[in-house]
Design an enzyme around this catalytic site. Structure first.
Site, PDB file in Angstrom:
ATOM      1  N   ASP A  87       0.846  -1.191   0.000  1.00  0.00           N
ATOM      2  CA  ASP A  87       0.000   0.000   0.000  1.00  0.00           C
ATOM      3  C   ASP A  87       0.892   1.255   0.000  1.00  0.00           C
ATOM      4  O   ASP A  87       2.050   1.195   0.442  1.00  0.00           O
ATOM      5  CB  ASP A  87      -0.829  -0.094   1.302  1.00  0.00           C
ATOM      6  CG  ASP A  87      -2.123   0.663   1.251  1.00  0.00           C
ATOM      7  OD1 ASP A  87      -2.531   1.058   0.157  1.00  0.00           O
ATOM      8  OD2 ASP A  87      -2.737   0.854   2.332  1.00  0.00           O
ATOM      9  N   HIS A  88       0.319   2.381  -0.423  1.00  0.00           N
ATOM     10  CA  HIS A  88       0.958   3.718  -0.354  1.00  0.00           C
ATOM     11  C   HIS A  88       2.468   3.782  -0.127  1.00  0.00           C
ATOM     12  O   HIS A  88       2.924   3.809   1.022  1.00  0.00           O
ATOM     13  CB  HIS A  88       0.333   4.532   0.785  1.00  0.00           C
ATOM     14  CG  HIS A  88      -1.109   4.800   0.590  1.00  0.00           C
ATOM     15  ND1 HIS A  88      -1.583   5.811  -0.216  1.00  0.00           N
ATOM     16  CD2 HIS A  88      -2.202   4.172   1.097  1.00  0.00           C
ATOM     17  CE1 HIS A  88      -2.896   5.799  -0.193  1.00  0.00           C
ATOM     18  NE2 HIS A  88      -3.304   4.808   0.594  1.00  0.00           N
ATOM     19  N   GLU A 160      -3.128   7.818   7.495  1.00  0.00           N
ATOM     20  CA  GLU A 160      -2.700   6.423   7.538  1.00  0.00           C
ATOM     21  C   GLU A 160      -1.191   6.395   7.740  1.00  0.00           C
ATOM     22  O   GLU A 160      -0.467   7.146   7.083  1.00  0.00           O
ATOM     23  CB  GLU A 160      -3.061   5.679   6.245  1.00  0.00           C
ATOM     24  CG  GLU A 160      -2.710   4.188   6.369  1.00  0.00           C
ATOM     25  CD  GLU A 160      -3.282   3.352   5.243  1.00  0.00           C
ATOM     26  OE1 GLU A 160      -4.350   2.760   5.447  1.00  0.00           O
ATOM     27  OE2 GLU A 160      -2.661   3.300   4.179  1.00  0.00           O
ATOM     28  N   HIS A 194      -9.140   8.021   4.679  1.00  0.00           N
ATOM     29  CA  HIS A 194      -8.610   6.956   5.550  1.00  0.00           C
ATOM     30  C   HIS A 194      -9.106   7.180   6.972  1.00  0.00           C
ATOM     31  O   HIS A 194      -9.229   8.311   7.415  1.00  0.00           O
ATOM     32  CB  HIS A 194      -7.076   7.014   5.591  1.00  0.00           C
ATOM     33  CG  HIS A 194      -6.414   6.516   4.340  1.00  0.00           C
ATOM     34  ND1 HIS A 194      -5.356   7.155   3.743  1.00  0.00           N
ATOM     35  CD2 HIS A 194      -6.643   5.409   3.585  1.00  0.00           C
ATOM     36  CE1 HIS A 194      -4.960   6.469   2.673  1.00  0.00           C
ATOM     37  NE2 HIS A 194      -5.729   5.412   2.550  1.00  0.00           N
ATOM     38  N   HIS A 224      -9.909   3.764  -1.912  1.00  0.00           N
ATOM     39  CA  HIS A 224      -9.255   3.712  -0.596  1.00  0.00           C
ATOM     40  C   HIS A 224     -10.252   4.154   0.467  1.00  0.00           C
ATOM     41  O   HIS A 224     -11.310   4.684   0.158  1.00  0.00           O
ATOM     42  CB  HIS A 224      -8.028   4.637  -0.597  1.00  0.00           C
ATOM     43  CG  HIS A 224      -6.844   4.037  -1.292  1.00  0.00           C
ATOM     44  ND1 HIS A 224      -5.702   3.672  -0.639  1.00  0.00           N
ATOM     45  CD2 HIS A 224      -6.656   3.708  -2.591  1.00  0.00           C
ATOM     46  CE1 HIS A 224      -4.847   3.155  -1.492  1.00  0.00           C
ATOM     47  NE2 HIS A 224      -5.403   3.163  -2.696  1.00  0.00           N
ATOM     48  N   ASN A 246     -10.058  -0.897  -0.532  1.00  0.00           N
ATOM     49  CA  ASN A 246      -9.120  -1.042   0.590  1.00  0.00           C
ATOM     50  C   ASN A 246      -9.815  -0.908   1.942  1.00  0.00           C
ATOM     51  O   ASN A 246     -10.602   0.013   2.147  1.00  0.00           O
ATOM     52  CB  ASN A 246      -8.061   0.065   0.518  1.00  0.00           C
ATOM     53  CG  ASN A 246      -7.067  -0.147  -0.596  1.00  0.00           C
ATOM     54  OD1 ASN A 246      -7.253  -1.006  -1.454  1.00  0.00           O
ATOM     55  ND2 ASN A 246      -6.009   0.617  -0.581  1.00  0.00           N
TER      56      ASN A 246
HETATM   57  P1  13P Z   1      -9.420   2.587   5.939  1.00  0.00           P
HETATM   58  O1  13P Z   1      -8.376   2.571   7.013  1.00  0.00           O
HETATM   59  O2  13P Z   1     -10.251   3.803   6.019  1.00  0.00           O
HETATM   60  O3  13P Z   1     -10.191   1.329   5.889  1.00  0.00           O
HETATM   61  O4  13P Z   1      -8.628   2.725   4.549  1.00  0.00           O
HETATM   62  C1  13P Z   1      -7.773   1.709   4.150  1.00  0.00           C
HETATM   63  C2  13P Z   1      -6.973   2.124   2.975  1.00  0.00           C
HETATM   64  O5  13P Z   1      -7.418   2.845   2.119  1.00  0.00           O
HETATM   65  C3  13P Z   1      -5.606   1.598   2.879  1.00  0.00           C
HETATM   66  O6  13P Z   1      -4.895   2.198   1.850  1.00  0.00           O
END
Ligand code: 13P
Length: 265
Positions: A87-88, A160, A194, A224, A246
């Site tokens: 991720d990211h 996040e 997020h 996301h 996500n």
């Molecule tokens: P949430 O934490 O809001 O479920 O988002 C997860 C996310 O987008 C991870 O990249």
């Protein structure tokens, strides 16, 4: 798989994990509903997997490799297809991806299969030119070892891994530029956040999502901030091209609650 999901009108959940327990929970849930699933590591999640006390600069590389190997060993036993993703990765986290690509190349040479299915580069805070330039460079490296790339335009709001996003809606014309490059999938900001959604959240911007979907054709889109989005909005997002959703916060909250209850008992 993503194109199939988009065509058939469903999205594949991408769940953030932090250890063997959370990976096994995701595999078990996917197996119960007979669904393919995406197991994904954020940089912080991979560092947690390695152990918070490990302070070496490659801790998050080692944690992600170890987690990937756990999935490679266990997925067959759960009987479901699993996509492994990170991720990211913002600009300052590119050394993390470099480490994973080195390990990925070695794994590919030995097994003819990628260690991770895909990595996400999140250069949405940089200029469009720089975002494209860096992503294309990595896209080529990943393609060579049979991997896919996810990139972000517009900015997911909320927090996040200690990174706070300003929450910027993506521009459909810029999204088309990305689709034309052949990038595998695109996270386009449409008012998603997020973490927990605030009570005064305006909801997802379906007008923009519709335009992005039209502009990008078959390109699978990523949503996301999946925790807490009402079912109806999820369904509408899927009908407008979202094929990967996500989820992180929801699982963390359930895990924390269950742990607290267990301690109290
Ligand atoms: P949430 O934490 O809001 O479920 O988002 C997860 C996310 O987008 C991870 O990249």
């Amino acid at each position: 798989l993503f194109s199939y999901a988009k065509k058939e009108g469903f999205a594949i959940p991408a769940v953030n994990v932090v250890g063997t327990d959370s990976i096994n929970a995701v595999l078990e849930a996917a197996s119960k509903v007979k669904s393919p699933v995406i197991v994904q590591f954020s940089n912080g999640g991979a560092g947690f997997y390695a152990g918070k006390g490990l302070k070496t600069s490659d801790a998050a590389v080692l944690g992600a490799i170890s987690g990937a190997n756990h999935v490679h060993t266990m997925a067959k036993a759960y009987g479901i297809p699993v996509i492994l993703h990170t991720d990211h990765a913002a600009k300052k986290l590119l050394p993390w991806i470099d480490g994973l690509l080195d390990a990925g190349k070695e794994h590919f040479e030995k097994t003819k299969r990628p260690l991770f299915t895909s990595h996400m580069l999140d250069l949405s805070e940089e200029s469009l030119e720089e975002n494209i330039e860096i992503c294309v460079e990595y896209f080529k490296k990943m393609n060579a070892i049979d991997m896919m790339i996810e990139i972000e335009l517009g900015i997911t709001g909320g927090e996040e891994d200690g990174v706070v996003g300003s929450g910027e809606v993506a521009d459909p014309a810029e999204c088309k530029q990305i689709a034309d490059l052949g990038i595998d999938f695109l996270a386009a900001g449409i008012g998603n956040i997020h973490g927990k959604y605030p009570a005064n959240w305006a909801g997802l911007n379906f007008e923009v999502l519709g335009k992005i979907n039209e502009a990008t054709g078959d390109m699978p889109l990523v949503l996301h901030g999946g925790s807490g989005i009402p079912d109806e909005m999820i369904k509408e997002a899927i009908s407008l091209g979202v094929a990967k959703i996500n989820v992180n916060t929801e699982c963390q909250l359930v895990f924390a609650d269950a742990t607290r209850k267990y301690i109290e008992e």
